[in-house]
Design an enzyme around this catalytic site. Structure first.
Site, PDB file in Angstrom:
ATOM      1  CG  HIS A   1      -1.650   1.195   1.331  1.00 55.73           C
ATOM      2  ND1 HIS A   1      -2.044   2.563   1.394  1.00 55.73           N
ATOM      3  CD2 HIS A   1      -3.480   0.969   0.798  1.00 55.73           C
ATOM      4  CE1 HIS A   1      -3.240   2.840   1.187  1.00 55.73           C
ATOM      5  NE2 HIS A   1      -4.263   2.015   0.367  1.00 55.73           N
TER       6      HIS A   1
ATOM      7  CD  GLU B   1      -8.899  -4.211  -3.318  1.00 57.67           C
ATOM      8  OE1 GLU B   1     -10.439  -5.054  -2.651  1.00 57.67           O
ATOM      9  OE2 GLU B   1      -9.111  -3.486  -4.695  1.00 57.67           O
TER      10      GLU B   1
HETATM   11  N1  ACO Z   1       3.964  -7.714  -4.756  1.00 56.14           N
HETATM   12  C1  ACO Z   1       5.353  -7.348  -5.433  1.00 56.14           C
HETATM   13  N2  ACO Z   1       5.811  -6.524  -4.888  1.00 56.14           N
HETATM   14  C2  ACO Z   1       5.476  -5.252  -4.595  1.00 56.14           C
HETATM   15  C3  ACO Z   1       4.072  -5.650  -4.494  1.00 56.14           C
HETATM   16  C4  ACO Z   1       3.807  -6.455  -4.253  1.00 56.14           C
HETATM   17  N3  ACO Z   1       1.986  -6.424  -4.023  1.00 56.14           N
HETATM   18  N4  ACO Z   1       4.047  -3.927  -3.431  1.00 56.14           N
HETATM   19  C5  ACO Z   1       4.930  -3.264  -3.769  1.00 56.14           C
HETATM   20  N5  ACO Z   1       6.318  -4.148  -4.128  1.00 56.14           N
HETATM   21  C6  ACO Z   1       7.008  -3.262  -5.034  1.00 56.14           C
HETATM   22  C7  ACO Z   1       7.297  -2.634  -5.404  1.00 56.14           C
HETATM   23  O1  ACO Z   1       7.492  -2.678  -6.999  1.00 56.14           O
HETATM   24  C8  ACO Z   1       8.637  -1.722  -5.144  1.00 56.14           C
HETATM   25  O2  ACO Z   1       9.633  -2.792  -5.736  1.00 56.14           O
HETATM   26  P1  ACO Z   1      10.800  -1.561  -6.288  1.00 56.14           P
HETATM   27  O3  ACO Z   1      11.524  -0.748  -4.951  1.00 56.14           O
HETATM   28  O4  ACO Z   1      11.861  -2.363  -6.733  1.00 56.14           O
HETATM   29  O5  ACO Z   1      10.639  -0.831  -7.217  1.00 56.14           O
HETATM   30  C9  ACO Z   1       8.593  -2.063  -3.549  1.00 56.14           C
HETATM   31  O6  ACO Z   1       7.954  -3.098  -3.339  1.00 56.14           O
HETATM   32  C10 ACO Z   1       8.587  -0.696  -2.969  1.00 56.14           C
HETATM   33  O7  ACO Z   1       6.804  -0.393  -3.468  1.00 56.14           O
HETATM   34  P2  ACO Z   1       5.895   0.918  -2.770  1.00 56.14           P
HETATM   35  O8  ACO Z   1       6.387   1.748  -3.139  1.00 56.14           O
HETATM   36  O9  ACO Z   1       4.976   0.697  -1.552  1.00 56.14           O
HETATM   37  O10 ACO Z   1       4.308   0.320  -3.764  1.00 56.14           O
HETATM   38  P3  ACO Z   1       3.873   1.400  -4.371  1.00 56.14           P
HETATM   39  O11 ACO Z   1       3.031   2.521  -3.127  1.00 56.14           O
HETATM   40  O12 ACO Z   1       4.072   2.551  -5.677  1.00 56.14           O
HETATM   41  O13 ACO Z   1       2.420   0.604  -4.893  1.00 56.14           O
HETATM   42  C11 ACO Z   1       0.554  -0.413  -4.917  1.00 56.14           C
HETATM   43  C12 ACO Z   1       1.162   0.592  -4.078  1.00 56.14           C
HETATM   44  C13 ACO Z   1      -0.255   0.176  -6.174  1.00 56.14           C
HETATM   45  C14 ACO Z   1      -0.517  -0.783  -3.743  1.00 56.14           C
HETATM   46  C15 ACO Z   1       1.573  -2.099  -4.890  1.00 56.14           C
HETATM   47  O14 ACO Z   1       1.377  -2.317  -3.328  1.00 56.14           O
HETATM   48  C16 ACO Z   1       0.695  -2.736  -5.258  1.00 56.14           C
HETATM   49  O15 ACO Z   1       0.757  -2.711  -6.887  1.00 56.14           O
HETATM   50  N6  ACO Z   1       0.123  -4.154  -4.364  1.00 56.14           N
HETATM   51  C17 ACO Z   1      -0.456  -4.857  -5.500  1.00 56.14           C
HETATM   52  C18 ACO Z   1      -1.809  -4.628  -5.897  1.00 56.14           C
HETATM   53  C19 ACO Z   1      -2.773  -4.073  -4.667  1.00 56.14           C
HETATM   54  O16 ACO Z   1      -2.825  -5.579  -3.973  1.00 56.14           O
HETATM   55  N7  ACO Z   1      -3.776  -3.281  -5.129  1.00 56.14           N
HETATM   56  C20 ACO Z   1      -4.455  -2.833  -4.507  1.00 56.14           C
HETATM   57  C21 ACO Z   1      -4.424  -1.894  -2.984  1.00 56.14           C
HETATM   58  S1  ACO Z   1      -5.804  -1.016  -2.079  1.00 56.14           S
HETATM   59  C22 ACO Z   1      -6.515  -0.604  -2.990  1.00 56.14           C
HETATM   60  O17 ACO Z   1      -6.154   0.438  -3.716  1.00 56.14           O
HETATM   61  C23 ACO Z   1      -7.981  -0.327  -2.778  1.00 56.14           C
END
Ligand code: ACO
Length: 355
Positions: free
Chosen positions: A242, A297
């Site tokens: 998140h 989710e």
């Molecule tokens: N699985 C694998 N890797 C992940 C995930 C995940 N679920 N979430 C974040 N990461 C990775 C990112 O790719 C990033 O890697 P990098 O540094 O090598 O580029 C690192 O962890 C840090 O990412 P964040 O800055 O914490 O993520 P961001 O804030 O950009 O994205 C998001 C948030 C879009 C929700 C992301 O965690 C994600 O894609 N989750 C999966 C989809 C999901 O469950 N969405 C629902 C969210 S809740 C809602 O919107 C109602």
């Protein structure tokens, strides 16, 4: 420059506060846990809309608005055939004229439920069911969807879900809605924008893929290798991570309790818990210090599955709840006289000057 606007404060709001360090969600002065399962969706809408829309009987107004939305949109539903449910909701709300004389916060909220249910039924070859304005929103949604009254346990579960996801700070869809509202385009346009942003798999489109992931993993012995392969491949694990929460999303626990109430200690829950534990452990190893944990989710998927809702309807059901929050934010934004208009940093070439 923060490409994803991380940590940028783009609005002041009295509606909701997400404390990402503490894992806390506050809605108009109440912790989520004080509302979910204790107040109905309509009562929470009344709380969110308080001071922004004329006070009144929200449950009655919403029931009448469902009837009005059905009267306007039922003849137009065949034009939405072939669309997925969330696409149908997007298109259905876009068919509402701005001049319609039903308060737009009620109409948008009502129409989202009406179109989601009707489009899902038409997709299954069934006739849409007209609303019953005397029912609560969750009960009527399930009835319009299934064609028969839902059990009290199902109504309670869906109502708690709608409350839990009603509002959540300046998430992507709410921000999109507020940007549109700031141009004075009107509430219905702003809500359509919110739906467009919600449907992406990184936002409200995640719950269906959560179940796809559980199905693809298949059994307990395949959890670890499947997750490792997905992460090695650079995939995101749906239902985890998140932008704001550095700890577990508090909505996950609320929804997990609802799933447990519905299903009890089933094999499905035990399997999901094992996937969840492995995912959190592997994400902690791969993304050290980021605090990637379960988001709303993951248990949304299990809850909507326990309610036997079709998987392709999940994002539209998210919209059925979140639309109330979008409406509140739009009404709040409309009190501001200033258009939201940030700047971009130009990094392209400059025109050559004549020598
Ligand atoms: N699985 C694998 N890797 C992940 C995930 C995940 N679920 N979430 C974040 N990461 C990775 C990112 O790719 C990033 O890697 P990098 O540094 O090598 O580029 C690192 O962890 C840090 O990412 P964040 O800055 O914490 O993520 P961001 O804030 O950009 O994205 C998001 C948030 C879009 C929700 C992301 O965690 C994600 O894609 N989750 C999966 C989809 C999901 O469950 N969405 C629902 C969210 S809740 C809602 O919107 C109602």
């Amino acid at each position: 420059m923060a490409v994803g606007l991380d940590d940028v404060v783009a609005a002041e709001t009295v509606l909701s506060h997400v404390d990402g360090q503490a894992g806390r969600l506050v809605l108009r002065g109440f912790d989520l846990e004080a509302l979910a399962g204790r107040r109905s969706y309509e009562e929470v809408l009344a709380l969110l809309w308080d001071g922004f829309a004329p006070a009144g009987d929200v449950a009655g107004g919403l029931g009448r608005a469902r009837a009005a939305a059905f009267a306007i949109l039922a003849p137009k539903l065949p034009a939405l055939d072939g669309l997925g449910p969330v696409e149908a909701v997007r298109a259905g709300l876009a068919l509402l004229a701005d001049r319609v004389e039903v308060p737009h916060h009620l109409l948008a909220t009502a129409a989202t439920a009406v179109v989601a249910a009707a489009a899902s039924r038409r997709g299954a070859g069934k006739t849409p069911v007209a609303p019953d304005p005397s029912l609560g929103h969750a009960a009527d949604f399930l009835r319009m969807l299934r064609g028969e009254p839902a059990t009290a346990a199902h109504v309670r579960a869906l109502d708690t879900y709608l409350v839990t996801i009603a509002d959540h700070g300046l998430n992507a869809s709410t921000f999109a809605a507020r940007v549109i509202a700031s141009t004075r385009a009107g509430l219905l346009s702003a809500v359509v924008g919110g739906i467009c942003a919600l449907k992406g798999p990184l936002h409200g489109g995640a719950p269906g893929p959560v179940l796809d992931m559980l199905d693809a993993i298949g059994g307990p012995e395949r959890i670890e290798p499947w997750l490792i392969a997905a992460l090695d491949h650079g995939d995101r694990l749906m239902g985890f991570g998140h932008r704001v929460y550095r700890v577990r999303d508090p909505r996950a626990d609320v929804l997990k309790r609802v799933v447990m109430d519905l299903r009890g200690e089933s094999n499905r829950i035990r399997f999901a818990e094992a996937v969840e534990a492995a995912a959190i452990r592997l994400l902690a190893q791969r993304k050290q210090g980021r605090g990637l944990d379960t988001n709303v989710e993951f248990y949304t998927a299990l809850l909507l599955e326990a309610l036997a809702l079709p998987r392709d309807l999940f994002t539209a059901v998210f919209a059925v709840g979140r639309v109330g929050g979008w409406a509140a934010h739009v009404l709040e934004q409309e009190q501001s006289r200033r258009i939201i208009r940030p700047q971009s940093a130009y990094v392209g070439p400059l025109p050559q000057r004549a020598a």
